[in-house]
Every structure is written in structure tokens, then in C-alpha cells.
Design a protein around this motif. Structure first.
Motif, short mmCIF file in Angstrom:
data_model
loop_
_atom_site.label_atom_id
_atom_site.label_comp_id
_atom_site.label_asym_id
_atom_site.label_seq_id
_atom_site.Cartn_x
_atom_site.Cartn_y
_atom_site.Cartn_z
N SER A 180 58.39 52.94 51.43
CA SER A 180 59.77 53.05 51.89
C SER A 180 60.64 52.06 51.12
N GLY A 181 61.95 52.17 51.28
CA GLY A 181 62.87 51.29 50.56
C GLY A 181 62.61 49.82 50.80
N GLY A 182 62.36 49.47 52.06
CA GLY A 182 62.12 48.07 52.40
C GLY A 182 60.84 47.55 51.77
N GLN A 183 59.80 48.40 51.79
CA GLN A 183 58.53 47.99 51.19
C GLN A 183 58.67 47.84 49.68
N ARG A 184 59.44 48.74 49.06
CA ARG A 184 59.65 48.62 47.62
C ARG A 184 60.36 47.33 47.27
N GLN A 185 61.33 46.96 48.12
CA GLN A 185 62.03 45.72 47.84
C GLN A 185 61.07 44.54 47.94
N ARG A 186 60.09 44.65 48.86
CA ARG A 186 59.07 43.60 48.94
C ARG A 186 58.25 43.54 47.66
N ILE A 187 57.96 44.70 47.09
CA ILE A 187 57.21 44.73 45.83
C ILE A 187 58.04 44.05 44.72
N ALA A 208 70.94 48.37 49.77
CA ALA A 208 70.50 49.76 49.87
C ALA A 208 69.64 50.00 51.11
N LEU A 209 69.51 49.01 51.96
CA LEU A 209 68.57 49.12 53.08
C LEU A 209 69.28 49.27 54.43
N ASP A 210 68.57 49.86 55.38
CA ASP A 210 69.08 49.97 56.75
C ASP A 210 69.10 48.60 57.42
N VAL A 211 69.92 48.47 58.46
CA VAL A 211 70.08 47.15 59.07
C VAL A 211 68.78 46.52 59.54
N SER A 212 67.91 47.29 60.19
CA SER A 212 66.71 46.66 60.73
C SER A 212 65.77 46.25 59.59
N VAL A 213 65.75 47.03 58.52
CA VAL A 213 64.94 46.68 57.36
C VAL A 213 65.57 45.49 56.63
N GLN A 214 66.88 45.53 56.55
CA GLN A 214 67.61 44.43 55.94
C GLN A 214 67.27 43.11 56.61
N ALA A 215 67.20 43.14 57.94
CA ALA A 215 66.89 41.92 58.67
C ALA A 215 65.52 41.39 58.28
N SER A 216 64.54 42.29 58.12
CA SER A 216 63.19 41.81 57.81
C SER A 216 63.12 41.25 56.38
N ILE A 217 63.89 41.84 55.45
CA ILE A 217 63.89 41.30 54.09
C ILE A 217 64.60 39.94 54.05
N LEU A 218 65.69 39.81 54.79
CA LEU A 218 66.38 38.52 54.82
C LEU A 218 65.48 37.44 55.41
N ILE B 275 62.69 44.86 63.86
CA ILE B 275 61.93 45.86 64.58
C ILE B 275 60.62 46.06 63.82
N PRO B 276 59.49 45.85 64.45
CA PRO B 276 58.23 46.02 63.72
C PRO B 276 58.02 47.48 63.32
N GLY B 277 57.25 47.70 62.28
CA GLY B 277 56.94 49.07 61.87
C GLY B 277 58.06 49.72 61.10
N VAL B 278 57.90 51.00 60.84
CA VAL B 278 58.91 51.71 60.07
C VAL B 278 59.39 52.94 60.83
N VAL B 279 60.50 53.49 60.37
CA VAL B 279 61.06 54.71 60.97
C VAL B 279 60.02 55.82 60.86
N PRO B 280 59.78 56.57 61.94
CA PRO B 280 58.71 57.57 61.91
C PRO B 280 59.03 58.72 60.96
#
Lengths: 392, 333
Positions: A180-187, A208-218, B275-280
Motif C-alpha cells: 500500500s502507499g504507506g508501506q511503500r513510503q516506509r520502504i 500522498a497518504l490518507d490521514v490515518s496512514v499519514q499519522a503512522s508515517i509521521l 489506526i493499526p492495520g490497513v484499509v480492508p
């Protein structure tokens, strides 16, 4: 506080040099101009220049984050690309600690620089080679820079790093499209980290990421900074994100810095009218806020045809005659805060202006009290008051 | 804000599936909501949650492999799903207009702005070309295009992104629609330009008493522009309420987590909630509540489909455990 005088004796560059003890990267008067050519039948002729970066000085302190903010086309990405020499530049000097890195005398010098300064790009879909395994993508810098390491050793380092950035060891044998986009950014972050650099230039890493993914990358970037003592140049257009991650901030407009200082100072008490307008334009996720905002008129002008004097004056609510004649230099308006404006704001309080006050806004809690009266009167010109939310 | 009378748009139990090589994507799985006359409504959610598919289903402009399986889309009392293509063409633009995210690709690059607008205006409003041009110029002036009289003859590339988005708004409103669907109208724009465009959208919405569906992932934009919000997750509506309620008293764990993950303008440097995990993936979505694999309050019952509970007048939440909110309050969301 030093006196503000019309003649600029004490320049921003001098100030930076004096406070340079903890500085990792020093950018001085960097200029990057792109020629604009007119094509004729047999020859092409340079008819002008796009002044993408036009004399910018920034210091990035060791282990800290410098935020770089501006709208599209202001030159913030060009600046980063120029610093890592993806683009050559016309003028200016770059120092990494005491070493002049404006030009490399040998390949060895260049490699030594690249080992210490890495970059993460905005688009996690375009910045990873789709035909290579994650293992190879992350390992590539080691293949170039660490010829002393054995194959197994390199693989071990990649796997370890994958776990550091929140991925699993088995991900190493997958291709980018499986993520996913967030995982790619981690790579992308892992690739930048593998050489254990001192500085990472992050060019819109979460845009380019959704808010919840953005939070985890930050959060990840924050942890990595603490763990490895990294310095970041964090480029973004989302001001809430910049405020969240940065220690210092530089605001750019049309290739020039307009305001520089510690992030709390600049964002809470901005002095440059452009900073004020930017901050007042952020949509706040709180329907109780009765917001005053300065809506800038017009668009960012073309960098080919820059307005005379201050580059911001055609859109500025404070512009006067002098603004279209003399281009203001950065001046110290408060200790540590530098602003390039003839008429800087004094004692401007953003939180009051946008109606947030100093109260804590907590999600899920009722904070309907304390509606601040809009202080739109502070500024003349085009202000408009947002709608008041109807009570339930 | 509860309105009397029939809603302008009523979406009932809408199922839209996409048939792809790798399987059936259950993009919308029983979506219900409504939009009242003159009411700005926000549709919020992350990528892939079905926001845009909802808009496409309402106007029946789905990609070829997308099909509406079941449901009703009642607009002014008519079920649009029973309309044929010709009837739908009459509805699109005239009664329901849409603004898309990318202002570059929604305008034809080789046609002058005038021609692109006049075509639509003269067709739907039955006026001649000259009158249509006048209407076009008037609309462009209303959305703040300077020198509209001459600029109407320009091509799209001669305008900036913000200006193009204004042109789209002008074109969408030229037919005096009753419902405006704005799909991420400011996502591609800079923050100062976003402020300009939102201001125009708000003004136009109020002036013409438009029903509006604002689709966005930007919670700040929603808070400032809408009166009611429907939160989407995994192809379903998980919470709907007035904007104020959603932001101040969210009941669904997903809504709460989403709000907590935005960096606040006041928050000091530190950790954000995630939020843990990813969008389904909607090819093979989780059984029961689609949020349960990522939800910290999930129990066995969550593997059955959650009921849509009316907590309050006009506050709906799809969760088995919403009533445990009090216990959650003290935790660090």
C-alpha cells in the motif's frame, strides 16, 4: 534585539554564521535558475530565466527538523533536489559541517557526501523501481557505498531495517506493487536510512497518504529521529503537519525566503503577511470555530515574470508604494525570527485570529465555550468571516 | 439539523459492485443517506472507502465494470435507477451537477471555455448561443474570474489550477441545479487557493440554496463547509450526524480514531494516534463489521453485521458497542 534599520548591515547570513555551532548543513545564497528558451529553426535563444530558487540561505541543525513551507511553484522541491545535486545550481555555497560541498573534487568526495545526506520522495508509487525486489531496492545504496560488506551482512542489515521501519522480514522478497502507499513510503524511508545518514531531505513525504496512514508515517519519522539523531529537512504544504514535526520553519514564496524562525514563534506570532495569510487559510477540523481569515486575491505570479520589489506585493493586504519598488531583505524582527517585509506585523496572535485561543482542542470533548471574536480588524483589506455553525 | 419534508436526495441500501479479473469488489455495501434541499452534506472517508463510487452511482457514470446491484436513489421522489439513459441525460447537469477533483482533466484542452460552457447551457436551458454566452460570462464573473468577458474566449491551459476549478464551478452551476456533487474539489489546490475556492463554493451554495454533497478526505474542509456528515468506511456508512456532533461527540470507533490521527494545530510535537492495520480490500472484506480487524473494542459479536443504531434524533452509528462510549472516554483517543 538588534535595531531594525533601513540599511541592512547585519544580514541573515551573518546571523546564521554566528549561530552555526550546531549546524549540520549550511545553505548559502543558493540560486537555481532554469533558462527559458525560444526555439528557432536552427538555433534556440535564451529569452529569460525561471528563478526557481533565488538566493536562499538555510541552516539545518544537527538532530533537528527544519520545516520548509510554500505553495506549489515556490521552489521548495527544487531546493531539496539542488542540495542533493539531482540538479546543478548557478550560485551559492553548501557546507556539510565545515566541508565545502558546493562542488565535488572527486567521486570519493561525492560518495562521502551522499552517504550522509539522503532523500525521501513524495510519490511512493513513482519512486520505487517496480521491477526490483524490495530487498534489492533497499540494498542498492550498500552495494554502492559499502563494498567492504559481505552479501549476507548486507541482507541482514536490510531485514533489520525493515523491522525498524515497521515492516516484516518476508516483505524483502516482494515487489513494490504488492504494498500500500504507506508501506511503500516506509520502504522509501528504509532506503534512505540504510547508510545511516545524518540528514534526510523529506520532500512531501506524507502528502500522498490518507490521514490515518499519514499519522503512522509521521510517528515513524519521529521515532527514527530520536533513535538515530537524524536531522530532517521536511518539505510540505500542509501547515498542521509542519507545525507538528518541525523545530524550525522557513517559509518560501516564489524562490525566496519570506520568514524564518522557531516553529512555535513563527506559527503563533507570524510577522510576514504571507505567513499570516497561509496560517489563516488552513481549514480547522473544529466546527465550533468561528473563523476569521484573510483570503488572498489572485494566484502566485509566474516565476518568469516576477513582480518588481517585494514578490508578494500584488497579493498582499498591507502593500504600499515602497513594496513595489524595493525588495525587502530578511531582517530580524524578534530574537531568532527573520522576516522579509517592509511592514512586518507586530504582536499578531494566530490562535486568537482564527478563533482557537490558547484552549486545548480535544477531539471528542465539547469545547463550544470561548468563541473568540474575530480580530479581522487587525488587518485591512479582504477578510471574510466564516459561517457560524448552527447548534444542534 | 433536522429538516422537515422529503429529502431532495435519498439513497437507500445501495449496493455497487465492480467485476474485475481478480474478483468482485464490493465497493458499496448497503449505503443509505439523504441530502435535503439547501443542505451542505459532507461525505468523509479514506481512499477506497466508496465516496467517489457513491457519486458515480447516483449519476450512473460508473466505469464499465461497475454495476449497481440493488438499492434506490430517490431524487425529488423519482427513483433514478429506473431511468433510462436519455432520462438520465436530462437529470445530469440540469438537476444534479458535479465538480471533479482534477480541474485539468475535466476541461477539454482544445476547446475555448466559452464553447465548453455554451454547449451545455444552450442545450439544457433552451436559449440561443448569444444568450448562453452572456449567461456563461455572468457565471464566470460570479465565481471571481477577472475580465470574464474576454477570458471566456481563452483555452483551459491559459488558466491556473484555482481558476480552472472556478470555471468548473461556474459551468456546474450555470444550469441552476438543485444538487451539487463536489468530489474532492480542492484537493489539488494550494492552501490559499483552496480557501478562495471553498469561499466561492460556500457562497454559491447559500445564494442558490443548493443541496450539496461535498466528498473529501480533508476533515478541516468538512468542518468548515458542511452541516451534516456521513462517515464512510469500507463501502458502508459507519456514522452520520450533524457536523458538530461528528466532530465533538463521535460514537463510532473509526470516526474517533480518524479524528485523533489528524495533527492538530495546537498539539505539541509528539505522537499521533494511529489506526493499526490497513484499509480492508473489498474483494474479500472482513465478515461482519468491516472495521473490526482494526478496532480495539471488537468482540465476537462484531463478526456479525452491526446494526445501524439511532442514538439521537439524526445521529446514526453502525456499531455494536457504541453505548460503551463512556468507558472509552478516558482512554487516550
Amino acid at each position: 534585539m538588534r535595531k531594525m534599520t533601513e540599511s541592512v548591515e547585519y544580514t541573515f547570513e551573518q546571523y546564521l554564521d554566528e549561530t552555526a555551532e550546531e549546524t549540520l548543513l549550511r545553505i548559502r545564497n543558493l540560486k537555481k535558475w532554469y533558462p527559458v528558451t525560444e526555439n528557432r529553426v536552427l538555433f534556440s535563444r535564451v529569452v529569460g530565466h525561471i528563478k526557481a530558487v533565488d538566493g536562499v540561505s538555510i541552516d539545518i541543525p544537527r538532530g533537528k527538523t527544519m520545516g520548509l513551507v510554500g505553495e506549489s511553484g515556490c521552489g521548495k522541491s527544487t531546493l531539496a533536489r539542488t542540495v542533493v545535486r539531482l540538479e546543478p545550481f548557478q550560485a551559492g555555497t553548501l557546507f556539510l559541517e565545515d566541508q565545502n560541498i558546493s562542488s565535488f573534487k572527486s567521486r570519493r568526495e561525492e560518495l562521502a557526501f551522499r552517504r550522509r545526506v539522503q532523500m525521501v520522495f513524495q510519490d511512493p508509487y513513482a519512486s520505487l523501481n517496480p521491477r526490483r525486489l524490495v530487498m534489492d531496492i533497499i540494498k542498492e545504496p550498500l552495494d554502492i557505498h559499502r563494498k567492504d560488506l559481505g552479501r549476507e551482512e548486507k541482507k541482514r542489515m536490510v531485514v533489520e531495517l525493515l523491522q525498524t521501519v515497521g515492516l516484516e522480514a518476508y516483505h524483502a522478497l516482494r515487489y513494490p506493487h504488492e504494498f500500500s502507499g504507506g508501506q511503500r513510503q516506509r520502504i522509501g524511508i528504509a532506503r534512505a536510512l540504510i547508510l545511516q545518514p545524518d540528514l534526510i531531505l523529506l520532500d512531501e513525504p506524507v502528502s500522498a497518504l490518507d490521514v490515518s496512514v499519514q499519522a503512522s508515517i509521521l510517528n515513524l519519522l519521529h521515532d527514527l529521529q530520536e533513535q538515530f539523531g537524524l536531522a530532517y529537512l521536511f518539505i510540505a504544504h500542509d501547515l498542521s503537519v509542519v507545525k507538528h514535526v518541525s523545530d524550525f520553519v522557513s517559509i518560501m514564496y516564489l524562490g525566496r525566503l519570506v520568514e524564518v524562525g522557531p516553529v512555535e514563534e513563527v506559527f503563533n506570532h507570524p510577522t510576514h503577511p504571507y505567513t499570516v495569510s497561509l496560517l489563516s487559510a488552513i481549514p480547522i477540523p473544529d466546527p465550533d470555530i468561528e473563523k476569521a481569515r484573510i483570503i488572498l486575491q489572485g494566484d502566485v505570479p509566474s516565476p518568469i515574470n516576477l513582480p518588481p520589489g517585494c514578490r508578494f506585493h500584488p497579493r498582499c493586504y498591507k502593500a504600499q508604494k515602497v513594496c513595489s519598488e524595493i525588495e525587502p531583505e530578511l531582517r530580524e524582527v524578534r530574537p531568532g525570527v527573520w522576516s522579509a517585509c517592509h511592514f512586518p506585523e507586530e504582536g499578531f496572535e494566530v490562535l486568537k485570529f482564527i478563533g482557537l485561543e490558547e484552549k486545548e482542542v480535544k477531539i471528542g470533548k465539547d469545547t463550544s465555550t470561548g468563541k473568540a471574536s474575530s480580530k479581522a480588524s487587525v488587518t485591512e483589506g479582504k477578510t471574510s468571516i466564516g459561517n457560524k455553525e448552527t447548534e444542534v | 439539523m433536522v429538516q422537515n419534508g422529503k429529502p431532495l436526495l435519498e439513497v437507500k441500501n445501495l449496493y455497487t459492485y465492480f467485476f474485475t479479473e481478480s474478483g468482485i469488489v464490493q465497493a458499496l455495501d448497503g449505503v443509505s443517506f439523504d441530502v435535503h434541499r439547501g443542505e451542505p452534506v459532507g461525505i468523509v472517508g479514506e481512499s477506497g472507502c466508496g465516496k467517489s463510487v457513491t457519486a458515480q452511482s447516483i449519476l450512473q457514470i460508473l466505469p464499465r465494470n461497475g454495476k449497481i446491484i440493488a438499492g434506490e436513489v430517490n431524487f425529488r421522489g423519482y427513483d433514478l435507477l429506473k431511468f433510462n439513459e436519455k432520462q438520465m441525460n436530462h437529470v445530469r447537469g440540469k438537476y444534479i451537477s458535479m465538480i471533479f477533483q482534477d480541474p485539468m482533466t475535466s476541461l477539454n484542452p482544445v476547446m475555448r471555455i466559452r464553447d465548453q460552457m455554451v454547449d451545455v447551457i444552450s442545450m439544457h436551458r433552451g436559449v440561443d448561443e448569444f444568450e448562453a454566452t452572456e449567461i456563461a460570462i455572468k457565471m464566470l464573473e460570479a465565481v471571481g474570474i477577472p475580465e470574464a468577458e474576454s477570458r471566456v474566449y481563452n483555452y483551459p491551459h491559459e488558466f491556473s489550477g484555482g481558476m480552472r476549478q472556478r470555471i468548473l464551478i461556474a459551468r456546474a452551476l450555470a444550469l441552476r441545479p438543485e444538487l451539487l456533487i463536489a468530489d474532492e474539489p480542492t484537493t489539488a489546490l494550494d492552501v490559499t487557493i483552496q480557501a478562495q475556492v471553498l469561499d466561492i463554493i460556500r457562497n454559491m451554495q447559500q445564494r442558490h440554496n443548493l443541496g450539496m454533497m461535498l466528498i473529501t478526505h480533508n476533515l478541516g474542509v468538512v468542518a468548515e463547509t458542511t452541516k451534516r456528515v456521513h462517515v464512510f468506511y469500507g463501502g458502508r456508512v459507519v456514522e452520520s450526524a450533524s457536523t458538530r456532533t461528528v466532530f465533538k461527540h463521535p460514537m463510532h470507533p473509526y470516526t474517533r480514531a480518524l479524528l485523533a490521527s489528524i495533527p492538530s494545530f495546537l498539539q505539541k510535537k509528539g505522537k499521533l494516534a494511529t489506526i493499526p492495520g490497513v484499509v480492508p480490500r473489498l474483494i474479500n472484506p472482513p465478515k461482519g463489521c468491516r472495521f473490526h480487524p482494526r478496532c480495539r473494542y471488537a468482540t465476537d459479536i462484531c463478526k456479525t453485521r452491526p446494526p445501524v443504531v439511532e442514538i439521537d434524533k439524526d445521529h446514526f452509528v453502525a456499531c455494536h458497542h457504541y453505548d460503551k462510549l463512556g468507558e472509552w472516554e478516558d482512554e487516550e483517543y
